[in-house]
Design a protein around this motif. Structure first.
Motif, PDB file in Angstrom:
ATOM      1  N   MET A 240       0.839  -1.177   0.000  1.00  0.00           N
ATOM      2  CA  MET A 240       0.000   0.000   0.000  1.00  0.00           C
ATOM      3  C   MET A 240       0.879   1.233   0.000  1.00  0.00           C
ATOM      4  SD  MET A 240      -1.693   0.190   3.796  1.00  0.00           S
ATOM      5  CE  MET A 240      -0.942  -1.023   4.843  1.00  0.00           C
ATOM      6  N   SER A 241       0.643   2.091  -0.911  1.00  0.00           N
ATOM      7  CA  SER A 241       1.451   3.294  -1.029  1.00  0.00           C
ATOM      8  C   SER A 241       0.587   4.524  -0.812  1.00  0.00           C
ATOM      9  CB  SER A 241       2.101   3.353  -2.406  1.00  0.00           C
ATOM     10  OG  SER A 241       2.820   4.535  -2.534  1.00  0.00           O
ATOM     11  N   HIS A 242       1.066   5.402   0.042  1.00  0.00           N
ATOM     12  CA  HIS A 242       0.333   6.622   0.354  1.00  0.00           C
ATOM     13  C   HIS A 242       1.213   7.850   0.133  1.00  0.00           C
ATOM     14  CE1 HIS A 242      -3.083   4.491   2.172  1.00  0.00           C
ATOM     15  NE2 HIS A 242      -2.162   3.624   2.513  1.00  0.00           N
ATOM     16  N   GLY A 243       2.150   7.717  -0.765  1.00  0.00           N
ATOM     17  CA  GLY A 243       2.982   8.871  -1.072  1.00  0.00           C
ATOM     18  C   GLY A 243       4.041   9.157  -0.036  1.00  0.00           C
ATOM     19  N   GLY A 244       4.511   8.151   0.684  1.00  0.00           N
ATOM     20  CA  GLY A 244       5.590   8.360   1.652  1.00  0.00           C
ATOM     21  C   GLY A 244       5.090   8.294   3.072  1.00  0.00           C
ATOM     22  N   ASN A 245       6.028   8.136   3.975  1.00  0.00           N
ATOM     23  CA  ASN A 245       5.708   8.024   5.393  1.00  0.00           C
ATOM     24  C   ASN A 245       5.630   9.392   6.039  1.00  0.00           C
ATOM     25  OD1 ASN A 245       5.867   5.266   5.093  1.00  0.00           O
ATOM     26  ND2 ASN A 245       7.962   5.134   5.838  1.00  0.00           N
ATOM     27  N   LEU A 246       4.769   9.515   7.037  1.00  0.00           N
ATOM     28  CA  LEU A 246       4.750  10.714   7.852  1.00  0.00           C
ATOM     29  C   LEU A 246       5.936  10.654   8.790  1.00  0.00           C
ATOM     30  CD1 LEU A 246       0.963  10.796   8.802  1.00  0.00           C
ATOM     31  CD2 LEU A 246       2.123  12.135   7.059  1.00  0.00           C
TER      32      LEU A 246
ATOM     33  N   TYR B 134       8.209  10.826  12.281  1.00  0.00           N
ATOM     34  CA  TYR B 134       7.983  10.178  13.565  1.00  0.00           C
ATOM     35  C   TYR B 134       7.184  11.062  14.512  1.00  0.00           C
ATOM     36  CZ  TYR B 134      11.708   7.172  11.863  1.00  0.00           C
ATOM     37  OH  TYR B 134      12.477   6.331  11.108  1.00  0.00           O
ATOM     38  N   GLY B 135       7.531  12.356  14.559  1.00  0.00           N
ATOM     39  CA  GLY B 135       6.794  13.272  15.433  1.00  0.00           C
ATOM     40  C   GLY B 135       5.326  13.308  15.076  1.00  0.00           C
ATOM     41  N   THR B 136       5.023  13.354  13.791  1.00  0.00           N
ATOM     42  CA  THR B 136       3.641  13.342  13.341  1.00  0.00           C
ATOM     43  C   THR B 136       2.967  12.041  13.734  1.00  0.00           C
ATOM     44  OG1 THR B 136       4.189  14.777  11.486  1.00  0.00           O
ATOM     45  CG2 THR B 136       2.127  13.550  11.329  1.00  0.00           C
ATOM     46  N   ALA B 137       3.677  10.938  13.596  1.00  0.00           N
ATOM     47  CA  ALA B 137       3.113   9.632  13.959  1.00  0.00           C
ATOM     48  C   ALA B 137       2.762   9.602  15.442  1.00  0.00           C
ATOM     49  CB  ALA B 137       4.107   8.520  13.624  1.00  0.00           C
ATOM     50  N   ILE B 138       3.643  10.097  16.273  1.00  0.00           N
ATOM     51  CA  ILE B 138       3.392  10.102  17.713  1.00  0.00           C
ATOM     52  C   ILE B 138       2.232  11.031  18.049  1.00  0.00           C
ATOM     53  CG2 ILE B 138       4.368  10.719  19.962  1.00  0.00           C
ATOM     54  CD1 ILE B 138       7.082   9.742  18.777  1.00  0.00           C
TER      55      ILE B 138
ATOM     56  N   ILE C 246      -7.652  -1.959  18.244  1.00  0.00           N
ATOM     57  CA  ILE C 246      -7.189  -2.388  16.927  1.00  0.00           C
ATOM     58  C   ILE C 246      -7.743  -1.513  15.796  1.00  0.00           C
ATOM     59  CG2 ILE C 246      -8.856  -4.241  16.478  1.00  0.00           C
ATOM     60  CD1 ILE C 246      -5.080  -4.280  15.731  1.00  0.00           C
ATOM     61  N   PRO C 247      -9.015  -1.067  15.828  1.00  0.00           N
ATOM     62  CA  PRO C 247      -9.470  -0.176  14.740  1.00  0.00           C
ATOM     63  C   PRO C 247      -8.669   1.129  14.661  1.00  0.00           C
ATOM     64  CG  PRO C 247     -11.354  -1.046  15.933  1.00  0.00           C
ATOM     65  CD  PRO C 247     -10.119  -1.425  16.714  1.00  0.00           C
ATOM     66  N   VAL C 248      -8.236   1.626  15.827  1.00  0.00           N
ATOM     67  CA  VAL C 248      -7.412   2.844  15.844  1.00  0.00           C
ATOM     68  C   VAL C 248      -6.112   2.592  15.088  1.00  0.00           C
ATOM     69  CG1 VAL C 248      -6.083   4.381  17.342  1.00  0.00           C
ATOM     70  CG2 VAL C 248      -8.385   3.680  18.005  1.00  0.00           C
TER      71      VAL C 248
ATOM     72  N   ARG D  50      -2.823   5.624   7.380  1.00  0.00           N
ATOM     73  CA  ARG D  50      -2.343   7.010   7.309  1.00  0.00           C
ATOM     74  C   ARG D  50      -0.820   7.100   7.285  1.00  0.00           C
ATOM     75  NH1 ARG D  50      -5.940  10.974  11.006  1.00  0.00           N
ATOM     76  NH2 ARG D  50      -7.096  11.741   9.223  1.00  0.00           N
ATOM     77  N   LEU D  51      -0.166   6.211   8.027  1.00  0.00           N
ATOM     78  CA  LEU D  51       1.287   6.278   8.157  1.00  0.00           C
ATOM     79  C   LEU D  51       2.028   5.434   7.132  1.00  0.00           C
ATOM     80  CD1 LEU D  51       1.531   5.980  12.034  1.00  0.00           C
ATOM     81  CD2 LEU D  51       1.698   8.061  10.656  1.00  0.00           C
ATOM     82  N   ASN D  52       1.291   4.545   6.457  1.00  0.00           N
ATOM     83  CA  ASN D  52       1.910   3.609   5.515  1.00  0.00           C
ATOM     84  C   ASN D  52       2.955   2.754   6.224  1.00  0.00           C
ATOM     85  OD1 ASN D  52       2.168   2.380   3.011  1.00  0.00           O
ATOM     86  ND2 ASN D  52       3.801   3.752   2.367  1.00  0.00           N
ATOM     87  N   ARG D  53       2.631   2.344   7.446  1.00  0.00           N
ATOM     88  CA  ARG D  53       3.513   1.523   8.277  1.00  0.00           C
ATOM     89  C   ARG D  53       2.676   0.473   8.986  1.00  0.00           C
ATOM     90  NH1 ARG D  53       7.858   4.927  10.336  1.00  0.00           N
ATOM     91  NH2 ARG D  53       8.687   3.090  11.344  1.00  0.00           N
TER      92      ARG D  53
END
Length: 120
Positions: A1-7, A9-13, A63-65, A72-75
């Protein structure tokens, strides 16, 4: 799955914090933290994200979260959910994984080190 790159780490947290501190989990999560390569500060920590959640929430609720977060994170995110009494019991019994996790660096998404149950 590709979403145009990863967000970043700060954004992920920050996103994880928003999801877990929302009304669905209000007061039911004592601590949530990322561990593993990302928490160790690995420069190329582009792999999976490992998360521990301690509190009253159950796996089926969170798990849904994390499915939404993965998209969103492509991870890939691997959440592990523990009740506080279960975490403490495993630590007290000398569970090697739990003892190692207590020593490892953590990136706290919610709560602090003091909110993690310790051995009795």
């Amino acid at each position: 799955m590709s979403h145009g790159g990863n967000l970043g780490y700060g954004t992920a947290i920050n996103r994880a914090y928003e999801w877990l501190s929302g009304p669905a989990f209000a007061g039911r999560i004592d601590a949530a933290f990322i561990y593993g390569p990302l928490a160790h500060g690995a420069k190329n920590a582009d792999g999976d994200i490992d998360v521990i959640i301690i509190g009253q929430a159950v796996y089926e609720e969170v798990i849904p979260v994390f499915i939404a977060a993965e998209k969103r994170l492509n991870r890939t995110i691997h959440p592990s959910v523990y009740r506080a009494d279960e975490w403490r019991r495993k630590l007290t019994a000398g569970n090697r994984m739990m003892l190692a996790l207590m020593r490892e660096p953590k990136l706290f998404v919610l709560g602090t080190r003091q909110r993690i149950p310790h051995r009795t």
